[in-house]
Scaffold this active site. Structure first.
Site, PDB file in Angstrom:
ATOM      1  CB  CYS A 135      -0.768  -0.113   1.167  1.00  0.00           C
ATOM      2  SG  CYS A 135      -1.766   1.465   1.502  1.00  0.00           S
ATOM      3  CB  CYS A 138      -0.544   2.560   4.190  1.00  0.00           C
ATOM      4  SG  CYS A 138      -2.031   1.934   3.362  1.00  0.00           S
ATOM      5  CG  ASP A 139       3.099   0.911   4.389  1.00  0.00           C
ATOM      6  OD1 ASP A 139       2.379   1.453   5.572  1.00  0.00           O
ATOM      7  OD2 ASP A 139       2.755  -0.075   4.164  1.00  0.00           O
TER       8      ASP A 139
END
Ligand code: NAP
Length: 319
Positions: A135, A138-139
């Site tokens: 992701c 997200c990261d």
């Protein structure tokens, strides 16, 4: 909460939300069950460019989903946050057993979507969250000014690689062939981006390191040669993002609903092999998996639920 709903929708991605909008608007008593946040995969997608009628600039997965969720609210579907444990779909009243309760309905729309396919290299599960990610939204910020490798050659890989260039020092796309599968507009953007380069005909064999990913073995499929990529000493880590396709989230329905390679088989009305059970979105066997096709599936299924309920009522009435 009702004792028996007319329809229960499992999953609040674009397909499930669209079904809930159409069902609510048709005054069908509706329960929408989602275990996490709304949106499914689109909730972690940075840029949406091809949903008709979207905001021309600055549309992201979360902004689009937020508006869809508000529409669901407007049309009055009941909602609960719960995790489905088992389903009983074959009777005339369908039962959905969740962690916090059992819910019943005359019809069910399955909209549980799909999740990422693992890269399939040695060390992958060990280093998840310690260099391996699926992701970018997200990261990505964990890899600010670091090197990042993206595995895959489809729309997701190229789109997410482009997103990662906003954070990473450099992004390398590792693809198992010598041509990308992604649509031409995305390919053009990637080829024009100075921060992106490619390992063609290559697959990741193994990742490793001391606590976090610090090295990776990449095999060239044509020559058989292995390249060992090492983290820059100062960085001590690099990122590996996997985007090599999807696995449908259908395990719970095995043995009841007909499937092929894990994807649920439906007709063009979204009907499965079980009367009163419909399937929509990425979990369904179909040609094109996009937000627009998921939303269309949801609309069709909700209208088919309406038809099914009307026909069932008429049968009861006329005996
Ligand atoms: P995808 O379109 O199925 O592409 C998967 C990519 O990963 C392909 O390039 C494939 O290589 C490669 N691959 C598959 N298995 C592999 C393995 N074991 N090892 C190494 N590489 C492997 O999947 P996706 O890009 O994740 O997208 C999923 C779905 O979402 C697709 O339907 C896609 O169109 C859709 N999507 C759409 C958009 C958009 O329209 N903007 C954005 C993102 C995703 P080959 O090419 O050699 O098969």
């Amino acid at each position: 909460m009702k004792d028996i709903y007319e329809v229960i929708i499992l999953g609040a991605g674009p397909a499930g939300l669209s079904a809930a909008i159409y069902a609510g608007r048709s005054r069908i008593s509706t329960l929408l069950i989602e275990k996490a946040q709304d949106g499914g995969q689109i909730a972690i997608t940075d840029v949406i460019e091809n949903y008709p009628g979207q905001m021309p600039e600055g549309e992201s997965g979360p902004t689009l989903i937020e508006r869809m969720s508000k529409q669901v609210e407007k049309f009055g579907a009941d909602r609960i946050s719960d995790t489905v444990k088992e389903v009983h779909l074959t009777g005339s009243i369908k039962k959905i057993v969740c962690v916090n309760g059992t819910y019943k309905a005359k019809t069910v729309i399955l909209a549980t979507g799909a999740s990422h396919k693992p890269i399939g290299c040695k060390g992958e599960s060990e280093y998840q969250g310690r260099g391996i990610s699926y992701c970018a939204t997200c990261d990505a910020d964990f890899f600010e000014d670091l090197d990042v490798y993206v595995v895959g050659g489809g729309n997701s890989a190229v789109q997410e690689a482009l997103y990662l260039t906003k954070f990473a020092r450099h992004v390398t796309i590792i693809h198992r062939r010598d041509k990308l599968r992604a649509v031409p507009t995305l390919q053009e953007k990637a080829f024009a981006n100075d921060k992106i380069n490619f390992f063609w005909d290559s697959v990741v064999e193994e990742v490793g390191g001391d606590e976090v990913v610090q090295w990776m073995k990449v095999r060239n499929k044509k020559t058989g040669g292995i390249t060992t990529v090492k983290a820059n000493e100062e960085d001590g880590i690099f990122g590996v993002f996997g985007f090599i396709g999807l696995v449908p989230t259908t395990r719970l329905f095995e043995g009841q609903v007909e499937m092929e390679d894990g994807y649920i088989i439906t007709d063009e009305d979204m009907k499965t092999n079980i009367p009163g059970v419909f399937a929509v979105g990425d979990m369904r066997k179909k040609f094109l998996r996009q937000v627009v096709t998921a939303a269309a599936d949801g609309a069709i299924a909700a209208m088919q639920v309406d038809k099914y309920l009307t026909e069932a009522n008429n049968e009861t009435y006329y005996g």
